[in-house]
Scaffold this motif. Sequence first.
Motif, mmCIF file in Angstrom:
data_model
loop_
_atom_site.group_PDB
_atom_site.id
_atom_site.type_symbol
_atom_site.label_atom_id
_atom_site.label_comp_id
_atom_site.label_asym_id
_atom_site.label_seq_id
_atom_site.Cartn_x
_atom_site.Cartn_y
_atom_site.Cartn_z
ATOM 1 N N SER A 194 43.208 11.663 125.812
ATOM 2 C CA SER A 194 42.621 11.743 126.835
ATOM 3 C C SER A 194 41.114 11.625 126.156
ATOM 4 C CB SER A 194 43.062 12.295 127.310
ATOM 5 O OG SER A 194 43.429 13.642 127.269
ATOM 6 N N GLN A 195 40.809 12.719 125.362
ATOM 7 C CA GLN A 195 38.888 13.566 125.972
ATOM 8 C C GLN A 195 38.161 12.329 124.961
ATOM 9 O OE1 GLN A 195 37.912 16.642 127.065
ATOM 10 N NE2 GLN A 195 36.493 15.458 127.005
ATOM 11 N N PHE A 196 38.342 11.925 123.909
ATOM 12 C CA PHE A 196 38.288 10.718 122.588
ATOM 13 C C PHE A 196 38.080 9.307 123.667
ATOM 14 C CE2 PHE A 196 38.121 6.435 120.608
ATOM 15 C CZ PHE A 196 37.586 6.254 119.774
ATOM 16 N N ALA A 197 39.024 9.169 124.924
ATOM 17 C CA ALA A 197 39.120 7.752 125.907
ATOM 18 C C ALA A 197 38.033 7.704 126.874
ATOM 19 C CB ALA A 197 40.021 7.916 125.839
ATOM 20 N N THR A 198 37.734 9.709 127.048
ATOM 21 C CA THR A 198 36.986 9.304 128.231
ATOM 22 C C THR A 198 35.742 8.969 128.037
ATOM 23 O OG1 THR A 198 38.555 11.145 129.215
ATOM 24 C CG2 THR A 198 36.096 11.504 130.067
ATOM 25 N N LEU B 225 24.965 10.382 119.268
ATOM 26 C CA LEU B 225 26.121 10.317 118.817
ATOM 27 C C LEU B 225 26.785 10.047 119.045
ATOM 28 C CD1 LEU B 225 27.319 14.466 118.508
ATOM 29 C CD2 LEU B 225 26.757 13.307 116.523
ATOM 30 N N LEU B 226 26.858 9.341 120.634
ATOM 31 C CA LEU B 226 27.922 8.304 121.297
ATOM 32 C C LEU B 226 27.477 6.924 120.275
ATOM 33 C CD1 LEU B 226 27.314 9.335 124.877
ATOM 34 C CD2 LEU B 226 29.370 9.761 123.301
ATOM 35 N N GLN B 227 26.208 6.710 120.037
ATOM 36 C CA GLN B 227 25.706 5.705 119.424
ATOM 37 C C GLN B 227 26.771 5.857 118.381
ATOM 38 O OE1 GLN B 227 21.717 5.295 119.475
ATOM 39 N NE2 GLN B 227 21.418 4.266 121.858
ATOM 40 N N LYS B 228 26.415 6.077 117.341
ATOM 41 C CA LYS B 228 26.752 6.596 116.296
ATOM 42 C C LYS B 228 28.499 7.136 115.685
ATOM 43 C CE LYS B 228 22.711 5.847 114.236
ATOM 44 N NZ LYS B 228 21.868 4.192 114.331
ATOM 45 N N LEU B 229 29.005 7.942 116.621
ATOM 46 C CA LEU B 229 30.637 8.021 116.392
ATOM 47 C C LEU B 229 31.376 7.024 116.908
ATOM 48 C CD1 LEU B 229 30.011 11.514 116.674
ATOM 49 C CD2 LEU B 229 30.429 10.568 114.448
ATOM 50 N N PHE B 230 31.128 6.114 117.711
ATOM 51 C CA PHE B 230 32.201 4.795 118.378
ATOM 52 C C PHE B 230 31.546 3.687 117.786
ATOM 53 C CE2 PHE B 230 32.277 8.708 121.078
ATOM 54 C CZ PHE B 230 33.523 8.696 121.386
ATOM 55 N N ILE B 231 32.435 3.100 118.097
ATOM 56 C CA ILE B 231 31.850 0.999 117.801
ATOM 57 C C ILE B 231 31.749 0.485 119.305
ATOM 58 C CG2 ILE B 231 32.719 -0.716 117.127
ATOM 59 C CD1 ILE B 231 34.687 0.370 114.721
ATOM 60 N N GLU C 256 29.531 3.630 112.714
ATOM 61 C CA GLU C 256 28.198 3.998 111.569
ATOM 62 C C GLU C 256 28.479 5.123 110.802
ATOM 63 O OE1 GLU C 256 23.449 3.749 111.639
ATOM 64 O OE2 GLU C 256 24.877 2.778 112.932
ATOM 65 N N VAL C 257 29.397 6.365 111.865
ATOM 66 C CA VAL C 257 28.998 7.450 110.944
ATOM 67 C C VAL C 257 30.493 8.212 111.318
ATOM 68 C CG1 VAL C 257 27.992 10.304 111.384
ATOM 69 C CG2 VAL C 257 26.228 7.862 111.493
ATOM 70 N N VAL D 98 40.572 13.318 117.816
ATOM 71 C CA VAL D 98 40.581 15.116 117.924
ATOM 72 C C VAL D 98 38.568 15.115 118.065
ATOM 73 C CG1 VAL D 98 41.579 17.171 118.068
ATOM 74 C CG2 VAL D 98 42.985 15.506 118.371
ATOM 75 N N HIS D 99 38.741 15.149 116.011
ATOM 76 C CA HIS D 99 36.987 15.421 115.897
ATOM 77 C C HIS D 99 35.903 15.308 116.439
ATOM 78 C CE1 HIS D 99 39.933 16.712 111.898
ATOM 79 N NE2 HIS D 99 38.491 17.266 110.958
ATOM 80 N N ILE D 100 36.080 13.710 116.298
ATOM 81 C CA ILE D 100 34.742 13.107 117.656
ATOM 82 C C ILE D 100 34.711 13.426 118.731
ATOM 83 C CG2 ILE D 100 33.985 10.659 118.613
ATOM 84 C CD1 ILE D 100 35.718 9.847 116.183
ATOM 85 N N SER D 101 35.993 13.959 119.769
ATOM 86 C CA SER D 101 35.897 14.289 120.619
ATOM 87 C C SER D 101 35.499 15.912 120.969
ATOM 88 C CB SER D 101 37.455 14.122 121.996
ATOM 89 O OG SER D 101 38.591 14.097 121.372
ATOM 90 N N SER D 102 36.480 16.042 120.200
ATOM 91 C CA SER D 102 35.407 18.144 120.198
ATOM 92 C C SER D 102 34.216 18.109 119.722
ATOM 93 C CB SER D 102 36.726 18.392 118.698
ATOM 94 O OG SER D 102 37.651 18.847 119.324
ATOM 95 N N LEU D 103 33.959 17.367 118.759
ATOM 96 C CA LEU D 103 32.191 17.509 118.573
ATOM 97 C C LEU D 103 31.271 17.368 119.703
ATOM 98 C CD1 LEU D 103 29.614 17.782 116.813
ATOM 99 C CD2 LEU D 103 29.908 15.731 116.135
ATOM 100 N N LEU D 104 31.743 16.249 120.268
ATOM 101 C CA LEU D 104 30.754 16.103 121.624
ATOM 102 C C LEU D 104 31.505 17.284 123.020
ATOM 103 C CD1 LEU D 104 32.053 11.848 121.874
ATOM 104 C CD2 LEU D 104 29.639 13.413 121.791
ATOM 105 N N LYS D 105 32.459 17.105 122.982
ATOM 106 C CA LYS D 105 32.922 18.486 123.892
ATOM 107 C C LYS D 105 32.281 19.584 123.619
ATOM 108 C CE LYS D 105 36.506 20.593 125.787
ATOM 109 N NZ LYS D 105 37.981 20.670 126.120
ATOM 110 N N TYR D 106 32.072 20.021 122.834
ATOM 111 C CA TYR D 106 31.037 21.747 122.000
ATOM 112 C C TYR D 106 29.564 21.052 122.299
ATOM 113 C CZ TYR D 106 28.627 25.260 119.434
ATOM 114 O OH TYR D 106 28.374 26.068 119.142
#
Length: 413
Positions: free
Chosen positions: A125-129, A407-413, A11-12, A171-179
């Motif tokens: 790996s971070q995105f997959a996690t 973010l988990l709801q909107k950045l992932f399918i 969605e985002v 990387v962009h998605i996982s980096s934001l969530l990691k932050y």
Amino acid sequence: MDKKPEKLVPEVRFKGFTDDWEQRKLSSIAHQTFGGGTPSKSNKQFWNGDFPWIQSSDLAEDTIRGVHPNKFITQNALQISAAKKIPKNSIAIVSRVGVGKVALIPFNYSTSQDFLSLSGLKINSQFATYSIHKIMKKTASQLQGTSIKGITKKDILNKAIIFPISGKEQVHISSLLKYVDYIISLQQRKLEFLKEIKKGLLQKMFADKSKFPILRFEGFHNEWEQRKLKNVYQKIGNAFVGTASPYYVDAGHFYLESNNIKNGQINRNHEVFINNSFYQKQSNKLLHTGDLVMVQSGHVGDTAVITQEYNNSAAHALIMFRNPKDKFLSDYLNFYFQNTSAKNKINVLAIGNTIRHVLASDMSRFSVYFPNKDERKYISNLLLKLQYTITLQQSKISQLTILKKYLLQKLFI
């Protein structure tokens, strides 16, 4: 004419990324999978080594930021027991007790049999996690209320993961969530630090039999006076203690119960309302701003001060300390009852084998050491400000947690 298949996109998205996402089974994104095992606890040659052995309790419920091993095994255990050496940067997934917990492990490790680990991932790996975390949380919610205690390795590996083809987008998605996780972690540390400060002050700012506290404001030197609670409140007694459920309504007068008293405060995590007729029958036992209430049975001794919001409230199964003789008495006592010494004294008074409870008559005779009014005011104000800061910190963490969930709801399918 055949309808085109719907594109797999979240969605985002970050600006500049337009490629479709790909759906694959977890089994196809991991080069290797590992189960776990528990070395015999009776064999001393297997334990107290230097190799991390992880169990479900080492992972937090609501985060995938890390793991803190509490047990370590030997190289001997890795060679001849069921435990396996799992390479660093693998994803540990809890499959039985604690389903929903997931962690990316940055060091070589082993696990109990309650885990499945994925190694040699073909995507970031971070995105997959984060993605697997979302998948397993959904699985955990589906298992609630069932007799099923876990999920099989086969079922986990058959779960579908949807990910962007672009490694940069991963990387962009996982980096934001990691932050965001990093900020939450910092705020949680700050909260724990504030709670430790409060705990220390509660142990040192109240006098015991010596009649002098360990820690004191400058300018106060007199010894403290011991007084019974019946001499500082005009009324001490029980709230309504009978069966109240026949008078419950969906909306009406908020009914203050023991479930609403925790950590020195009133909460609305559990709400019960009573009808007007029953409320009016308790008109001679209504609580007013500045009164103190104490849990009478169960988690005996927890207290809270009645604030303006709860003025004229009716209560159930609580001890009520009403009409204090000065403004800061209830705040002072509310903090006093949170210190270890006071809790121990109340536990001594508690009676009953199955459900422990304390009597209002015993609390009426309960003795406390009091400083003069001015010192009492200083103590109460300091601890009130500290408690307010703790509450703000808790609210900040809640807001950040909501942001992460969004973010988990909107950045992932």
